[in-house]
Write a protein that holds these residues in place. Sequence first.
Motif, mmCIF file in Angstrom:
data_model
loop_
_atom_site.group_PDB
_atom_site.id
_atom_site.type_symbol
_atom_site.label_atom_id
_atom_site.label_comp_id
_atom_site.label_asym_id
_atom_site.label_seq_id
_atom_site.Cartn_x
_atom_site.Cartn_y
_atom_site.Cartn_z
ATOM 1 N N PRO A 11 0.839 -1.199 0.000
ATOM 2 C CA PRO A 11 0.000 0.000 0.000
ATOM 3 C C PRO A 11 0.875 1.249 0.000
ATOM 4 O O PRO A 11 1.965 1.249 0.578
ATOM 5 C CB PRO A 11 -0.794 -0.132 1.303
ATOM 6 C CG PRO A 11 -0.790 -1.596 1.610
ATOM 7 C CD PRO A 11 0.537 -2.108 1.118
ATOM 8 N N ASP A 12 0.417 2.305 -0.651
ATOM 9 C CA ASP A 12 1.219 3.521 -0.789
ATOM 10 C C ASP A 12 1.742 4.032 0.546
ATOM 11 O O ASP A 12 2.901 4.455 0.650
ATOM 12 C CB ASP A 12 0.397 4.622 -1.469
ATOM 13 C CG ASP A 12 0.195 4.361 -2.948
ATOM 14 O OD1 ASP A 12 0.911 3.493 -3.488
ATOM 15 O OD2 ASP A 12 -0.673 5.019 -3.556
ATOM 16 N N GLU A 13 0.910 4.007 1.572
ATOM 17 C CA GLU A 13 1.313 4.563 2.852
ATOM 18 C C GLU A 13 2.474 3.777 3.459
ATOM 19 O O GLU A 13 3.418 4.347 4.013
ATOM 20 C CB GLU A 13 0.133 4.583 3.828
ATOM 21 C CG GLU A 13 0.420 5.303 5.143
ATOM 22 C CD GLU A 13 0.869 6.754 4.936
ATOM 23 O OE1 GLU A 13 1.706 7.221 5.736
ATOM 24 O OE2 GLU A 13 0.404 7.406 3.979
ATOM 25 N N ASP A 14 2.420 2.443 3.338
ATOM 26 C CA ASP A 14 3.508 1.623 3.873
ATOM 27 C C ASP A 14 4.798 1.864 3.094
ATOM 28 O O ASP A 14 5.880 1.966 3.673
ATOM 29 C CB ASP A 14 3.138 0.140 3.800
ATOM 30 C CG ASP A 14 2.128 -0.249 4.869
ATOM 31 O OD1 ASP A 14 1.924 0.550 5.796
ATOM 32 O OD2 ASP A 14 1.554 -1.344 4.779
ATOM 33 N N LYS A 16 5.663 4.539 1.524
ATOM 34 C CA LYS A 16 6.172 5.864 1.873
ATOM 35 C C LYS A 16 6.873 5.855 3.230
ATOM 36 O O LYS A 16 7.897 6.514 3.423
ATOM 37 C CB LYS A 16 5.035 6.879 1.869
ATOM 38 C CG LYS A 16 4.503 7.201 0.470
ATOM 39 C CD LYS A 16 3.331 8.157 0.536
ATOM 40 C CE LYS A 16 2.783 8.456 -0.872
ATOM 41 N NZ LYS A 16 1.580 9.330 -0.815
ATOM 42 N N LYS A 17 6.337 5.092 4.185
ATOM 43 C CA LYS A 17 6.967 5.008 5.500
ATOM 44 C C LYS A 17 8.351 4.374 5.386
ATOM 45 O O LYS A 17 9.310 4.824 6.026
ATOM 46 C CB LYS A 17 6.087 4.197 6.448
ATOM 47 C CG LYS A 17 4.845 4.932 6.922
ATOM 48 C CD LYS A 17 4.008 4.052 7.837
ATOM 49 C CE LYS A 17 2.756 4.808 8.298
ATOM 50 N NZ LYS A 17 1.873 3.957 9.155
ATOM 51 N N ARG A 20 10.714 6.921 3.802
ATOM 52 C CA ARG A 20 11.106 7.998 4.720
ATOM 53 C C ARG A 20 12.196 7.543 5.686
ATOM 54 O O ARG A 20 13.016 8.348 6.131
ATOM 55 C CB ARG A 20 9.881 8.498 5.499
ATOM 56 C CG ARG A 20 8.947 9.382 4.689
ATOM 57 C CD ARG A 20 7.998 10.158 5.597
ATOM 58 N NE ARG A 20 7.060 9.276 6.279
ATOM 59 C CZ ARG A 20 5.862 8.944 5.809
ATOM 60 N NH1 ARG A 20 5.458 9.419 4.624
ATOM 61 N NH2 ARG A 20 5.054 8.149 6.495
ATOM 62 N N LEU A 110 6.354 -2.124 11.148
ATOM 63 C CA LEU A 110 5.204 -2.095 10.242
ATOM 64 C C LEU A 110 4.490 -3.442 10.193
ATOM 65 O O LEU A 110 3.263 -3.508 10.088
ATOM 66 C CB LEU A 110 5.649 -1.698 8.833
ATOM 67 C CG LEU A 110 5.931 -0.221 8.591
ATOM 68 C CD1 LEU A 110 6.432 0.000 7.165
ATOM 69 C CD2 LEU A 110 4.682 0.620 8.833
ATOM 70 N N ASN A 114 0.654 -4.046 10.486
ATOM 71 C CA ASN A 114 0.033 -4.318 9.191
ATOM 72 C C ASN A 114 0.493 -5.683 8.690
ATOM 73 O O ASN A 114 1.555 -5.803 8.088
ATOM 74 C CB ASN A 114 0.418 -3.226 8.174
ATOM 75 C CG ASN A 114 -0.304 -3.401 6.860
ATOM 76 O OD1 ASN A 114 -0.999 -4.397 6.650
ATOM 77 N ND2 ASN A 114 -0.129 -2.463 5.956
#
Length: 223
Positions: A11-14, A16-17, A20, A110, A114
Amino acid sequence: MDVPRVLRSLPDEDAKKLLRASKVNNYARREALVSEGEKSETFHIVLDGRVAIRVTRPSGDTAIVNILGPDSHFGEVSLLTQEESRRTASVVAIEPVRTLSIPAAVFHDLRERNPRLEALVSRLLAQRVDELSAQLLEAMYDPLERRVVRRLAALTVTFGSQDQAPVAPVTIPLTQDELAELVGGTRPSVNQVLRRFVDEGILELSRGRIIVSDVAALRRMGD
């Protein structure tokens, strides 16, 4: 930064984390990225350049067992458990290399929140096991000439440029000793195979490199 291919299933959010928390690393030719036996605390994605995977033989010598190029990765063992793990191989830059390193601790954090990240880690480990199994079967059952052909054909992909025409010559910056390590043969026996391909116009041999002149013919032989 674009999301590396290996992370695009997340998923995009994972993704991105992870990005970062990542760090871009630059290595010079022949520089060690990681060393066998040291703590395995990071997962690396190769962005540019090629690296050699080296392991220690029972004799104490080291041998190349694989070559990785852009979009490849290493350090999957660090993602398997939160307990301390050690590098099972050294990774050395064949040419200037750039990697993206992600702390294993971020993956573990993560994964706890998730479970979908488990699928990525499982896929990475399964891919590595499949590669090692294929190499073992090849070493056990394929004759030397076929091992040389298949390895060289794979290396034309690793060292070929995406901008090159499919039939353009490819220079592989490995010595015959290093190729012998990769295929599990001796230098004299590998040299005999290479010389036959030189006579057939498929290869050229130069100091510290092998030039594949007829890429299409080599790949056909490896199919």
